[in-house]
Enzyme design. Structure first.
Site, mmCIF file in Angstrom:
data_model
loop_
_atom_site.group_PDB
_atom_site.id
_atom_site.type_symbol
_atom_site.label_atom_id
_atom_site.label_comp_id
_atom_site.label_asym_id
_atom_site.label_seq_id
_atom_site.Cartn_x
_atom_site.Cartn_y
_atom_site.Cartn_z
ATOM 1 N N LYS A 489 0.840 -1.203 0.000
ATOM 2 C CA LYS A 489 0.000 0.000 0.000
ATOM 3 C C LYS A 489 0.879 1.259 0.000
ATOM 4 O O LYS A 489 2.061 1.189 0.350
ATOM 5 C CB LYS A 489 -0.906 -0.022 1.233
ATOM 6 C CG LYS A 489 -0.132 -0.079 2.540
ATOM 7 C CD LYS A 489 -1.058 -0.384 3.712
ATOM 8 C CE LYS A 489 -0.252 -0.448 5.000
ATOM 9 N NZ LYS A 489 -1.026 -0.993 6.115
ATOM 10 N N ARG A 586 -11.121 0.433 13.847
ATOM 11 C CA ARG A 586 -10.958 1.216 12.632
ATOM 12 C C ARG A 586 -12.008 0.682 11.661
ATOM 13 O O ARG A 586 -13.096 1.200 11.587
ATOM 14 C CB ARG A 586 -9.525 1.017 12.106
ATOM 15 C CG ARG A 586 -9.135 1.902 10.992
ATOM 16 C CD ARG A 586 -7.621 1.874 10.734
ATOM 17 N NE ARG A 586 -7.131 0.582 10.282
ATOM 18 C CZ ARG A 586 -5.851 0.346 9.958
ATOM 19 N NH1 ARG A 586 -4.950 1.307 10.061
ATOM 20 N NH2 ARG A 586 -5.470 -0.835 9.551
ATOM 21 N N TYR A 714 13.230 32.240 5.222
ATOM 22 C CA TYR A 714 11.989 32.945 5.554
ATOM 23 C C TYR A 714 11.928 33.347 7.019
ATOM 24 O O TYR A 714 12.401 32.608 7.891
ATOM 25 C CB TYR A 714 10.779 32.037 5.271
ATOM 26 C CG TYR A 714 10.484 31.870 3.796
ATOM 27 C CD1 TYR A 714 10.136 32.975 3.005
ATOM 28 C CD2 TYR A 714 10.536 30.614 3.206
ATOM 29 C CE1 TYR A 714 9.859 32.812 1.653
ATOM 30 C CE2 TYR A 714 10.254 30.439 1.859
ATOM 31 C CZ TYR A 714 9.924 31.546 1.086
ATOM 32 O OH TYR A 714 9.647 31.392 -0.232
ATOM 33 N N MET A 763 9.790 25.187 0.438
ATOM 34 C CA MET A 763 9.009 24.205 -0.301
ATOM 35 C C MET A 763 9.902 23.255 -1.113
ATOM 36 O O MET A 763 9.720 22.050 -1.106
ATOM 37 C CB MET A 763 8.033 24.919 -1.237
ATOM 38 C CG MET A 763 7.057 23.976 -1.905
ATOM 39 S SD MET A 763 6.017 24.806 -3.120
ATOM 40 C CE MET A 763 5.015 25.840 -2.089
HETATM 41 C C1 LIG Z 1 -0.342 -1.791 6.910
HETATM 42 C C2 LIG Z 1 -0.953 -3.006 7.412
HETATM 43 C C3 LIG Z 1 -0.167 -4.125 7.760
HETATM 44 C C4 LIG Z 1 1.320 -4.101 7.794
HETATM 45 O O1 LIG Z 1 1.790 -3.617 9.005
HETATM 46 P P1 LIG Z 1 3.361 -3.492 9.291
HETATM 47 O O2 LIG Z 1 3.458 -3.048 10.688
HETATM 48 O O3 LIG Z 1 3.873 -2.491 8.328
HETATM 49 O O4 LIG Z 1 3.926 -4.840 9.052
HETATM 50 C C5 LIG Z 1 -0.817 -5.290 8.101
HETATM 51 N N1 LIG Z 1 -2.167 -5.355 8.116
HETATM 52 C C6 LIG Z 1 -2.946 -4.302 7.818
HETATM 53 C C7 LIG Z 1 -4.412 -4.459 7.874
HETATM 54 C C8 LIG Z 1 -2.373 -3.092 7.461
HETATM 55 O O5 LIG Z 1 -3.146 -2.040 7.181
#
Ligand SMILES: *Cc1c(COP(=O)(O)O)cnc(C)c1O
Length: 819
Positions: A489, A586, A714, A763
């Site tokens: 991701k 979540r 700045y 920036m």
């Molecule tokens: C990002 C994520 C992981 C990976 O977690 P790490 O700590 O980076 O290994 C595993 N499961 C879910 C659902 C995630 O969102």
């Protein structure tokens, strides 16, 4: 002396092993340990070695690639493949080594063996450059120095060779003896002994003694007394010895080391007279490696003048393939490391692994394969290109063109590099992957420059080997049969997208996971075929999800309902994943939903639950272990309830990176590996065992000297009360270098000096206080690397490595390295 030719029966005899041989006359030339890298299957022998994975698992793949000769330990395969030759041994690695020893013993060529903690590969490559004029040299490819690599290296020896240069690396006691038997060096070089890699040894002395075993029978031993203090002189190997040092008396006593611009000038006392040499490098490691080469030349009898002339011409050794973005959406793989068949095969494998575009072009110079007839050489290359499904060959050099008719693909030939460069403006390069591979003398750097997009001078370098190393590290921690879902991701935690997915697919992870549908779609478009889970599947993307065969995470009854509606009447058993909320709060189903969910899943033929999973909130933190255990229990209970209503068994998974490290009993059917792949795991002290995968670099644009009291940036935030010197670098908050690093909080490495930011981060730029430091425009500034690491950066601005990585904006070019 002739080259021995090996029939399969001869090899069975050498190995003194049981065999079932169908074709006794099969000639073996190539030893294969990886079914993905097969060049000439008819003459290949596959060894089913067992390391992280059982090599027997890949017999099928090797068979499908037309390999018919195998060394195995499990007899049952003999029945399964009736048209193959099998040699059955007790240990496949020992068999490989035994064969290498037999091969080595056939030749009496002069051999140099190199070991030490660092510098083995560079010293080997430099000695190759220094001695190539006088010998026909065979040497270890890349850094093949392991138990397997040494055997494969030595297997390359042919009768035409007059010198062998081989490196040996070990990580534990009792590993060197066998390497010494395989290499049988007459000349030994110990590069150095560092503190690093001490894990497999109880002490530095033990490590040194083990390494010295390589040299037990050497005539000549080349070393520095600085590194052998733990053993007495009497116990050092070698009938003759040659020592070098810049700190204490030695045969080559270096008395001065002076950097001069990009070079380094060395003076030494040798045989009571002062001698000198110039090395075309100035960094510490190169200087030491240069001293070792200097000592070696002298020890081999070269005069001080000859040594100086040769050392001055040394060139940088880059052992890495570099993958970068090219013009017109091309991807460029740059490989000018060495130009022989084995490295061409490695580069072509990488080209296929990084399956970036359907069209593949190879720009190839003539190769200088020693002792091989041109016709045979180019026939072999033509076969290789056909087998690796290359579409177009651009051959450069007069010899290769003569064999044009051998190549059954689109071809174009040029007399030399210049002729290609002249023709370049009229040539077509677009949407293809281009491998640029040429012998050093063809100066292909000029070609890759033409093909490469101009790079904004801030780059994120990603070491793909390190990433594979990290994957293997976690593989070694999980139980057999447990699957791996790799988390890619957020552009693979900032490191890229399809490049990483390609690598993971090549290395056979079981699943990929992305956050959003469009990330998954991009991977499908890049040719990724692994199953991909989408963690936040928006309703508006369902159609695209289905079209691209992505697998949604289902986290509520509503989303399940609408996904079922999106499936057509003809869809059934569509793969989905059920997320349980065990405490993160979540996304995910709660306990109260389970009854309803079970009923829906039971009734629906449309979907098939591939997995049921949950996420740990604090798997790295001991203080929350009670909570983690409760999460695991809660998840298990809910999953059991769900499975009870299904007629099949989905995979269960809960462990993320730190979960793998700290909760071995929670591996269940699959683990989800995220940050660990990229080199971080808060469950490991200092990420021990993991390799650094990313380096962020930028460049100095301007250097200014300021008077006392002037301010920088700045709002006049940066102040130099006594005046000083500042350097401006090409990275700012738009690149992901947070404003929180401003005003001295953040530091970068320039020419080995840690320098602090001054004033606010802009920036696109940042100013650094470089007072008292030697800096000029064009110098490299390292934002993070192995030494100046991300964990440290994260701490400075109160965040975590995840955020530093994923903040690096897409404007920063990614460049991938692969050895
Ligand atoms: C990002 C994520 C992981 C990976 O977690 P790490 O700590 O980076 O290994 C595993 N499961 C879910 C659902 C995630 O969102």
């Amino acid at each position: 002396m002739n080259d021995p030719s090996y029939t399969i029966s001869k090899i069975a005899e050498i190995l003194n092993a049981d065999a079932r041989i169908i074709d006794t006359q099969a000639i073996i030339q190539y030893l294969i340990i990886d079914s993905r890298s097969v060049a000439v299957p008819g003459n290949s022998l596959f060894f089913a070695l067992s390391s992280h994975r059982d090599g027997h698992e890949f017999i099928r793949d090797a068979y499908n690639k037309d390999i018919r000769n195998f060394v195995i330990t499990e007899e049952k395969y003999v029945q399964e493949y009736s048209d193959c030759n099998f040699i059955v041994v007790a240990n496949a690695l020992s068999a490989l080594q035994k064969l290498a020893i037999a091969h080595r013993s056939h030749f009496d060529l002069k051999t140099i063996g190199i070991t030490g903690s660092n510098g083995k590969t560079i010293v080997k490559e430099w000695l190759y450059q220094l001695l190539a004029a006088d010998y026909n040299i065979v040497r270890s490819p890349k850094s093949y120095n392991s138990q397997i690599g040494v055997a494969l290296s030595v297997w390359q020896i042919e009768a035409v060779n007059t010198l062998g240069i081989f490196e040996a690396g070990i990580s534990a006691v009792d590993e060197m003896e066998i390497l010494a038997d395989i290499i049988q060096p007459q000349i030994g070089i110990l590069t150095n002994i560092g503190e690093a890699h001490a894990e497999g040894f109880s002490s530095k002395r033990e490590k040194l003694k083990e390494k010295l075993k390589l040299f037990k029978d050497t005539e000549l031993f080349i070393y520095s007394p600085d590194y052998v203090g733990e053993v007495s002189f009497r116990d050092l190997p070698g009938k003759t010895k040659f020592s070098w040092s810049s700190k204490q008396p030695a045969d080559l006593r270096i008395v001065a080391v002076e950097p001069i611009e990009g070079n380094c000038y060395l003076r030494a006392i040798y045989k009571d007279r002062e001698i000198e040499c110039m090395l075309p490098f100035k960094d510490k490691a190169s200087i030491e490696n240069g001293m070792i080469c200097w000592a070696t030349l002298l020890a081999l009898g070269y005069s001080a003048e000859q040594a100086d002339l040769r050392l001055e011409k040394l060139s940088h050794v880059s052992m890495r393939l570099e993958l970068k973005t090219g013009i017109n959406q091309c991807s460029i793989i740059d490989d000018s490391y060495s130009a022989d068949i084995s490295s061409l095969a490695i580069a072509l494998d990488f080209l296929n692994q990084q399956n970036q575009h359907p069209k593949k072009t190879v720009i190839l110079s003539e190769l200088f394969e020693t002792g091989q007839d041109d016709f045979d050489l180019y026939t072999e290359i033509a076969d290789l290109l056909a087998q690796k499904k290359v579409n177009r060959l651009i051959g450069i050099g007069p010899h290769i063109a003569r064999y044009a008719e051998l190549f059954q693909l689109e071809t174009e030939f040029f007399e030399d590099t210049l002729a290609f460069i002249e023709a370049f403006p009229g040539m077509q390069f677009s949407h293809e992957t281009i491998l640029v591979k040429g012998a050093r003398r063809f100066e292909f750097g000029r070609i890759s420059k033409l093909l490469t997009q101009k790079v904004h001078d801030t780059v994120l370098e990603i070491d793909l080997n390190a990433m594979v190393g990290n994957l293997q590290f976690y593989r070694s921690k999980i139980k057999p049969g447990v699957k791996i879902m790799a988390m890619v991701k957020a552009f693979s935690y900032g490191s890229g997208s399809f490049e990483i997915a390609n690598l993971l697919q090549f290395h056979k992870v079981d699943y990929l996971a992305v956050a959003y549908a469009d990330e998954g779609i991009a991977l499908r478009k890049a040719g990724i075929t692994l199953p991909i889970m989408v963690m936040s599947p928006e309703e508006s993307a369902f159609e695209a999800i289905i079209k691209h065969n992505l697998e949604p995470e289902i986290y509520s009854l509503e989303i399940l309902n609408s996904f079922l509606n999106a499936l057509s009447d003809y869809d059934f058993d569509y793969p989905i994943h059920i997320k349980i909320d065990s405490g993160m709060h979540r996304l995910g189903f709660d306990k109260k939903d389970v009854e309803h969910l079970s009923a829906m899943l039971k009734d629906s033929q449309r979907v098939s639950v591939q997995s049921i999973f949950s996420h740990l909130v604090a798997s790295a933190e001991a203080e929350h272990d009670g909570f983690t255990q409760a999460q695991i229990d809660k998840f298990s209970a809910i999953a059991t309830e769900l499975i009870a209503v299904l007629t099949y068994k989905p995979l269960l998974h809960i462990a993320n990176t730190s979960g793998i490290s700290r909760w071995p009993d929670a591996q269940m059917d699959m683990v989800r590996l995220g940050i660990g792949l990229y080199g971080f795991d808060s469950a490991l002290a200092n990420n021990r065992g993991l390799q650094t995968t990313m380096v962020l670099k930028t460049t100095v644009t301007q250097v200014k000297t300021l008077d006392a009291g002037e301010t920088v940036g700045y709002s006049r935030k940066g102040v130099l009360p006594n005046g000083g010197k500042i350097a401006t670098v090409k990275i700012g908050y738009a690149d992901g270098y947070s404003r929180a690093f401003g005003n001295g909080i953040g530091k970068m490495l320039i020419n080995g000096n840690l320098v602090a930011t001054i004033g606010s981060i802009c920036m696109d730029m940042t100013m650094l206080d470089v007072s008292g430091v030697d800096v000029k425009p064009g110098d490299e500034a390292i934002v993070f690397n192995r030494e100046h690491d991300i964990m440290e950066l994260a701490k400075q601005v109160n965040t975590i490595s995840y955020e530093i990585l994923t903040n690096i904006s897409q404007r920063v070019k990614r460049v991938y390295f692969y050895e």
